[in-house]
Scaffold this active site. Sequence first.
Site, PDB file in Angstrom:
ATOM      1  N   HIS A   1      -3.213   4.432  -2.405  1.00 57.06           N
ATOM      2  CA  HIS A   1      -4.276   3.344  -1.787  1.00 57.06           C
ATOM      3  C   HIS A   1      -4.757   4.379  -0.619  1.00 57.06           C
ATOM      4  O   HIS A   1      -5.973   4.277  -0.310  1.00 57.06           O
ATOM      5  CB  HIS A   1      -3.718   2.293  -1.245  1.00 57.06           C
ATOM      6  CG  HIS A   1      -3.200   1.457  -2.196  1.00 57.06           C
ATOM      7  ND1 HIS A   1      -1.733   1.128  -2.558  1.00 57.06           N
ATOM      8  CD2 HIS A   1      -3.706   0.507  -3.121  1.00 57.06           C
ATOM      9  CE1 HIS A   1      -1.663   0.182  -3.383  1.00 57.06           C
ATOM     10  NE2 HIS A   1      -2.672  -0.387  -3.878  1.00 57.06           N
TER      11      HIS A   1
ATOM     12  N   LYS B   1      -6.113   5.666 -11.828  1.00 60.02           N
ATOM     13  CA  LYS B   1      -4.780   5.364 -12.448  1.00 60.02           C
ATOM     14  C   LYS B   1      -4.803   4.089 -13.366  1.00 60.02           C
ATOM     15  O   LYS B   1      -4.486   4.029 -14.462  1.00 60.02           O
ATOM     16  CB  LYS B   1      -3.715   5.205 -11.502  1.00 60.02           C
ATOM     17  CG  LYS B   1      -2.182   4.775 -12.189  1.00 60.02           C
ATOM     18  CD  LYS B   1      -1.305   4.529 -11.350  1.00 60.02           C
ATOM     19  CE  LYS B   1      -0.186   3.588 -11.953  1.00 60.02           C
ATOM     20  NZ  LYS B   1      -0.491   2.469 -11.968  1.00 60.02           N
ATOM     21  N   ASP B   2      -5.750   3.114 -12.961  1.00 54.86           N
ATOM     22  CA  ASP B   2      -5.835   1.698 -13.779  1.00 54.86           C
ATOM     23  C   ASP B   2      -7.214   2.251 -14.584  1.00 54.86           C
ATOM     24  O   ASP B   2      -8.325   1.485 -14.258  1.00 54.86           O
ATOM     25  CB  ASP B   2      -6.188   0.708 -12.830  1.00 54.86           C
ATOM     26  CG  ASP B   2      -4.943   0.377 -12.067  1.00 54.86           C
ATOM     27  OD1 ASP B   2      -3.808   0.143 -12.801  1.00 54.86           O
ATOM     28  OD2 ASP B   2      -4.630   0.333 -10.829  1.00 54.86           O
TER      29      ASP B   2
ATOM     30  N   LEU C   1       0.919  -1.239  -0.104  1.00 51.71           N
ATOM     31  CA  LEU C   1       0.015  -0.144  -0.232  1.00 51.71           C
ATOM     32  C   LEU C   1       0.745   1.214   0.050  1.00 51.71           C
ATOM     33  O   LEU C   1       1.708   1.318   0.609  1.00 51.71           O
ATOM     34  CB  LEU C   1      -0.907  -0.019   1.270  1.00 51.71           C
ATOM     35  CG  LEU C   1      -2.005  -1.065   1.081  1.00 51.71           C
ATOM     36  CD1 LEU C   1      -2.707  -0.993   2.736  1.00 51.71           C
ATOM     37  CD2 LEU C   1      -2.761  -1.419   0.296  1.00 51.71           C
ATOM     38  N   HIS C   2       0.411   2.360  -0.650  1.00 50.12           N
ATOM     39  CA  HIS C   2       1.147   3.598  -0.947  1.00 50.12           C
ATOM     40  C   HIS C   2       0.039   4.826  -0.733  1.00 50.12           C
ATOM     41  O   HIS C   2      -1.064   4.577  -0.413  1.00 50.12           O
ATOM     42  CB  HIS C   2       2.061   3.553  -2.215  1.00 50.12           C
ATOM     43  CG  HIS C   2       1.125   3.284  -3.107  1.00 50.12           C
ATOM     44  ND1 HIS C   2      -0.061   4.197  -3.585  1.00 50.12           N
ATOM     45  CD2 HIS C   2       1.227   2.188  -4.140  1.00 50.12           C
ATOM     46  CE1 HIS C   2      -0.314   3.371  -4.904  1.00 50.12           C
ATOM     47  NE2 HIS C   2       0.031   2.251  -5.200  1.00 50.12           N
TER      48      HIS C   2
ATOM     49  N   SER D   1       2.541   3.834  -7.771  1.00 49.31           N
ATOM     50  CA  SER D   1       2.382   2.368  -8.136  1.00 49.31           C
ATOM     51  C   SER D   1       3.102   1.481  -7.155  1.00 49.31           C
ATOM     52  O   SER D   1       4.311   1.793  -6.744  1.00 49.31           O
ATOM     53  CB  SER D   1       2.815   2.153  -9.418  1.00 49.31           C
ATOM     54  OG  SER D   1       2.820   0.822  -9.649  1.00 49.31           O
TER      55      SER D   1
ATOM     56  N   GLN E   1      -4.576 -12.681 -12.644  1.00 47.25           N
ATOM     57  CA  GLN E   1      -4.285 -11.579 -13.556  1.00 47.25           C
ATOM     58  C   GLN E   1      -2.683 -11.091 -13.880  1.00 47.25           C
ATOM     59  O   GLN E   1      -2.620 -10.423 -14.653  1.00 47.25           O
ATOM     60  CB  GLN E   1      -4.969 -10.420 -13.020  1.00 47.25           C
ATOM     61  CG  GLN E   1      -4.093  -9.692 -11.569  1.00 47.25           C
ATOM     62  CD  GLN E   1      -5.044  -8.660 -11.011  1.00 47.25           C
ATOM     63  OE1 GLN E   1      -5.960  -9.034 -10.208  1.00 47.25           O
ATOM     64  NE2 GLN E   1      -4.520  -7.416 -10.984  1.00 47.25           N
TER      65      GLN E   1
HETATM   66  O1  PAF Z   1      -5.788  -2.715  -8.953  1.00 49.94           O
HETATM   67  C1  PAF Z   1      -5.669  -3.782  -8.479  1.00 49.94           C
HETATM   68  O2  PAF Z   1      -4.776  -3.794  -7.274  1.00 49.94           O
HETATM   69  C2  PAF Z   1      -5.958  -5.016  -8.666  1.00 49.94           C
HETATM   70  O3  PAF Z   1      -6.380  -5.310 -10.030  1.00 49.94           O
HETATM   71  C3  PAF Z   1      -7.530  -5.520  -8.051  1.00 49.94           C
HETATM   72  C4  PAF Z   1      -8.542  -4.623  -8.463  1.00 49.94           C
HETATM   73  C5  PAF Z   1      -7.312  -5.540  -6.406  1.00 49.94           C
HETATM   74  C6  PAF Z   1      -7.936  -6.955  -8.389  1.00 49.94           C
HETATM   75  O4  PAF Z   1      -6.592  -7.875  -7.965  1.00 49.94           O
END
Ligand code: PAF
Length: 301
Positions: free
Chosen positions: A45, A163-164, A41-42, A199, A75
């Site tokens: 978050h 950001k995503d 976490l940064h 990030s 993922q």
């Molecule tokens: O953005 C993220 O950290 C991840 O893609 C998520 C949404 C927690 C799913 O694993």
Amino acid sequence: MPTRRDFAMLPVIATTAEELASVRPDGAAGPLVLVPTMGALHEGHRSLFKMARRLAGADCLTGTVAVSIFVNPLQFGPNEDFDRYPRTFPADIEACAEEGVDLVFAPGPDVMYPREPEVRVKSGRMGAIIEGATRPGHFDGMLTVVLKLFNLVRPDIAVFGEKDAQQLALIKRMVADLNVPVRIESGPTVREPDGLAMSSRNRYLSPSERRTALALSRALRAGADRIGAPAAEILGAARAVLDEAAKADPPLHVDYLVLVEPATFTEVTSHYSGPAILAAAGRAGSTHLIDNLPLTVHGGT
Ligand code: PAF
């Protein structure tokens, strides 16, 4: 009234579905707001946790802020950084305590995937383009775990980072297409003072790679400075910065630079006028970095 944050109280930690069910509040007092994360976490978050705290009710006597911490193997591609992805659980719990998080759900892979999942979410065309073309299968794995987290935690609201941006657009689309009963909220990208988007992967960068990586945010800024211009002019300004960075030492390996419609991630045409997202991704060393800026485009007639 003093809040949980004033006392930096430790959140309740659940690691299994059963533990989660036993500590999950019934929602009578206020909304349950979930921030899904992969840990490490940064400040980015933390800004989402603050937003979640506001949405849930500023003090812990109202709603509940839940954070999930799970590095989702589904993922990551076979040659990606799943094994070395930073895992900083004790520091993460401290950050959650400081931000007034009530509940942390931190399952292991055996809890989330007791067997190879046969049925998964498919992210469709929108998940196969741009970031999805660079990381095949990434968005299917991401949506699958997000839907599982929604089903386990059953939040009223879920908060994601802008950001995503493609991830966020896909989650909104999944929620709409599959009638998932959750409201999606988002928080803006948090940047280092020099512009680098925060990030968890930034910690992989050597000092020289970090200097190179700054070209991503500089390119987006150069494009955004042409706000209100036609798409080609915005892209041209951003491309010029990335072309320079591709010649730097170490070079930036540019994966893409695109100007897209926010909801669909389709690239805008030369006549497009309206809101858009300028998104770029590249590699500095072996670190894959993404960034984007929202802006407005005015197409020619
Ligand atoms: O953005 C993220 O950290 C991840 O893609 C998520 C949404 C927690 C799913 O694993």
